[in-house]
Design a protein around this motif. Structure first.
Motif, short mmCIF file in Angstrom:
data_model
loop_
_atom_site.label_atom_id
_atom_site.label_comp_id
_atom_site.label_asym_id
_atom_site.label_seq_id
_atom_site.Cartn_x
_atom_site.Cartn_y
_atom_site.Cartn_z
N SER A 148 0.83 -1.21 0.00
CA SER A 148 0.00 0.00 0.00
C SER A 148 0.86 1.26 0.00
CB SER A 148 -0.96 0.00 1.19
OG SER A 148 -0.23 0.09 2.39
N GLU A 149 2.03 1.21 0.63
CA GLU A 149 2.90 2.39 0.68
C GLU A 149 3.72 2.54 -0.60
OE1 GLU A 149 5.29 1.96 4.16
OE2 GLU A 149 3.60 2.28 5.53
N VAL A 150 4.26 1.45 -1.11
CA VAL A 150 5.20 1.51 -2.24
C VAL A 150 4.50 1.21 -3.56
CG1 VAL A 150 7.35 0.54 -3.14
CG2 VAL A 150 7.07 0.84 -0.70
N GLY A 151 3.48 0.43 -3.54
CA GLY A 151 2.80 0.03 -4.77
C GLY A 151 3.24 -1.36 -5.19
N GLU A 152 2.99 -1.68 -6.44
CA GLU A 152 3.29 -3.02 -6.96
C GLU A 152 4.72 -3.13 -7.47
OE1 GLU A 152 1.20 -5.67 -6.84
OE2 GLU A 152 -0.17 -4.39 -5.73
N GLY A 153 5.54 -2.14 -7.23
CA GLY A 153 6.94 -2.17 -7.70
C GLY A 153 7.72 -3.32 -7.10
N LEU A 154 7.46 -3.63 -5.83
CA LEU A 154 8.16 -4.73 -5.18
C LEU A 154 7.83 -6.07 -5.83
CD1 LEU A 154 9.98 -5.66 -2.85
CD2 LEU A 154 7.95 -5.84 -1.43
N VAL A 155 6.57 -6.25 -6.20
CA VAL A 155 6.18 -7.50 -6.87
C VAL A 155 6.88 -7.62 -8.21
CG1 VAL A 155 4.23 -8.77 -7.85
CG2 VAL A 155 3.95 -7.58 -5.68
N GLU A 156 6.91 -6.52 -8.96
CA GLU A 156 7.58 -6.53 -10.27
C GLU A 156 9.07 -6.80 -10.10
OE1 GLU A 156 7.80 -6.69 -14.24
OE2 GLU A 156 5.97 -6.56 -13.05
N LEU A 157 9.70 -6.21 -9.07
CA LEU A 157 11.11 -6.46 -8.81
C LEU A 157 11.36 -7.93 -8.52
CD1 LEU A 157 14.00 -5.43 -8.29
CD2 LEU A 157 13.31 -5.05 -5.91
N ARG A 158 10.51 -8.55 -7.68
CA ARG A 158 10.66 -9.98 -7.37
C ARG A 158 10.46 -10.83 -8.62
NH1 ARG A 158 13.35 -9.31 -3.03
NH2 ARG A 158 12.18 -8.73 -1.18
N ARG A 159 9.53 -10.45 -9.48
CA ARG A 159 9.27 -11.19 -10.72
C ARG A 159 10.51 -11.13 -11.63
NH1 ARG A 159 4.37 -8.88 -13.02
NH2 ARG A 159 3.41 -9.89 -11.23
N LEU A 160 11.14 -9.96 -11.73
CA LEU A 160 12.34 -9.81 -12.56
C LEU A 160 13.51 -10.60 -11.98
CD1 LEU A 160 12.15 -6.01 -13.44
CD2 LEU A 160 11.81 -7.94 -15.00
N GLU A 161 13.65 -10.59 -10.65
CA GLU A 161 14.72 -11.37 -10.03
C GLU A 161 14.53 -12.85 -10.27
OE1 GLU A 161 14.47 -10.12 -5.97
OE2 GLU A 161 15.81 -8.40 -6.28
N ALA A 162 13.29 -13.33 -10.18
CA ALA A 162 13.01 -14.75 -10.43
C ALA A 162 13.29 -15.11 -11.88
CB ALA A 162 11.55 -15.07 -10.09
N ALA A 163 12.92 -14.24 -12.81
CA ALA A 163 13.19 -14.48 -14.23
C ALA A 163 14.68 -14.53 -14.49
CB ALA A 163 12.51 -13.41 -15.08
N GLU A 164 15.43 -13.66 -13.82
CA GLU A 164 16.88 -13.64 -13.99
C GLU A 164 17.50 -14.95 -13.49
OE1 GLU A 164 20.70 -11.00 -12.50
OE2 GLU A 164 18.68 -10.23 -12.20
N GLU A 165 17.03 -15.45 -12.33
CA GLU A 165 17.53 -16.72 -11.80
C GLU A 165 17.21 -17.88 -12.73
OE1 GLU A 165 16.29 -17.48 -7.78
OE2 GLU A 165 16.81 -15.45 -7.15
N ILE A 166 16.00 -17.90 -13.28
CA ILE A 166 15.60 -18.96 -14.20
C ILE A 166 16.45 -18.92 -15.46
CG2 ILE A 166 13.71 -19.78 -15.68
CD1 ILE A 166 11.79 -18.86 -13.42
#
Length: 158
Positions: A114-132
């Motif tokens: 609620s404070e930061v928005g969905e940016g954290l979710v997108e960051l985690r998604r990019l990190e997971a894609a990078e690991e894959i």
């Protein structure tokens, strides 16, 4: 003579214990008889290596022996049941603590979203894609083909 002496020492030892102790503390009784026999045998120049009490009964009163053994078994079962209950309580407490921790984590994540928005979710998604992608790049059995709708292997139009 040895048999008579052993019988006498067994009688002396039996007198030192009550009936239930004779059954429940067989090792102590055996040790006491062994000590008495070894000491007495030394007097006659006899060396005893091993003494084994194989059967200790009360004449015709086998019901008493069986009753004491049943009591021991029931005590062991009660102890086992207590252990199972204690283990279940510990598992229950661990589940409660884990659930409380999950609840706190969910609240903190909700607050962060609620404070930061969905940016954290997108960051985690990019990190997971990078690991894959890194994992796939190291694998020798997997080849990456772009998925832009082209069929590169058969040259068939989409």
């Amino acid at each position: 003579m040895v048999r008579l002496g052993a019988y006498q020492f067994l009688l002396v030892t039996k007198a030192e214990f009550d009936a239930s102790e004779l059954i429940t503390q067989r090792e102590v009784v055996s040790q006491r008889v062994t000590e008495l026999l070894v000491d007495r045998a030394k007097y006659f120049g006899i060396i005893l290596d091993d003494i084994s009490l194989t059967h200790l009964g009360f004449g015709r009163d086998l019901e008493f022996t069986e009753a004491v053994e049943r009591k021991q078994v029931s005590q062991q079962e009660a102890e086992r049941a207590r252990f199972v209950v204690e283990k279940a309580e510990q598992v229950k407490q661990a589940a409660i603590i884990s659930s409380e921790g999950d609840s706190i984590a969910a609240e903190k994540l909700g607050k962060a979203f609620s404070e930061v928005g969905e940016g954290l979710v997108e960051l985690r998604r990019l990190e997971a894609a990078e690991e894959i992608a890194a994992l796939l790049a190291r694998s020798k059995n997997i080849a990456y083909l772009p998925g832009s709708g082209q069929n590169l292997l058969l040259n068939i139009p989409p």
